[in-house]
Write a protein that holds these residues in place. Structure first.
Motif, PDB file in Angstrom:
ATOM      1  N   THR A   5       7.873   1.994 -10.806  1.00 28.88           N
ATOM      2  CA  THR A   5       9.095   0.757 -10.904  1.00 28.88           C
ATOM      3  C   THR A   5       9.906   1.077 -11.819  1.00 28.88           C
ATOM      4  O   THR A   5       9.677   1.654 -12.837  1.00 28.88           O
ATOM      5  N   VAL A  25      13.645  -5.471  -9.716  1.00 30.23           N
ATOM      6  CA  VAL A  25      12.349  -4.546  -9.946  1.00 30.23           C
ATOM      7  C   VAL A  25      12.491  -3.520  -8.680  1.00 30.23           C
ATOM      8  O   VAL A  25      12.492  -3.887  -7.400  1.00 30.23           O
ATOM      9  N   TYR A  27      11.141  -0.371  -6.579  1.00 28.04           N
ATOM     10  CA  TYR A  27       9.813   0.559  -6.190  1.00 28.04           C
ATOM     11  C   TYR A  27      10.239   1.718  -5.461  1.00 28.04           C
ATOM     12  O   TYR A  27      10.797   1.716  -4.336  1.00 28.04           O
TER      13      TYR A  27
END
Length: 166
Positions: A5, A25, A27
């Motif tokens: 992340t 965030v 990923y």
């Protein structure tokens, strides 16, 4: 298996409020099988899902956070508004959790680019574009947006809530 992340904070740019406490965030390679994306997020408490593309103009949701998962193709998405510092390549299998108030806009994409979007608790999202007359109410709503119970990808507290609740 730990997902890789990255996090990005964006200041209020005067038009797009962004979120003062929670970072975006990202990923990378979150899901190997994107065909299961909707089942996964629903199982983890994120629903009211849709699939399609990302709007080619800056917009945000003031009343809820959002997860986007790239199902097919690739795109370049700008986050944080016109002055947003994050222009992120987004490809099939990648995911991003966008805090309430954080602007996002598709800059370019492959013809087959498709994302799945979903919201914690299935909240019915609002649509804001940074107009001056929507700002005061939007800023209040951003602070009141409910914290999700689980990370939409892992179904656990981490990594999302470990990042957001420090």
């Amino acid at each position: 298996m730990e997902k890789e992340t990255q996090t990005y904070f964006f200041p209020d740019d005067g038009r797009i409020p962004n979120h003062s406490d929670f970072p975006l965030v990202v990923y990378q390679n979150a899901l190997k099988d994107t065909g299961l994306a909707e089942q996964i997020v629903i199982r983890h408490g994120w629903s009211n899902s849709w699939s399609g593309s990302v709007f080619p103009y800056h917009h945000y949701h003031s009343n809820t956070h959002e997860v986007l998962i790239a199902l097919r193709g690739e795109a370049v998405i700008q986050f944080g508004g016109e002055k947003g510092a994050a222009v992120i390549p987004f490809k099939s299998g990648d995911a991003v959790v966008i805090p309430a108030g954080v602007g996002h806009k598709k800059l370019s994409s492959s013809p087959d680019f498709t994302v799945l979007g979903a919201y914690p608790g299935g909240v019915q999202y609002d649509m804001k574009t940074g107009k001056p007359n929507e700002r005061e109410e939007a800023v209040k709503q951003i602070k009141q947006a409910a914290l999700p119970t689980n990370d939409p990808i892992t179904g656990k507290r981490e990594p999302l809530l470990e990042i957001w609740v420090k």
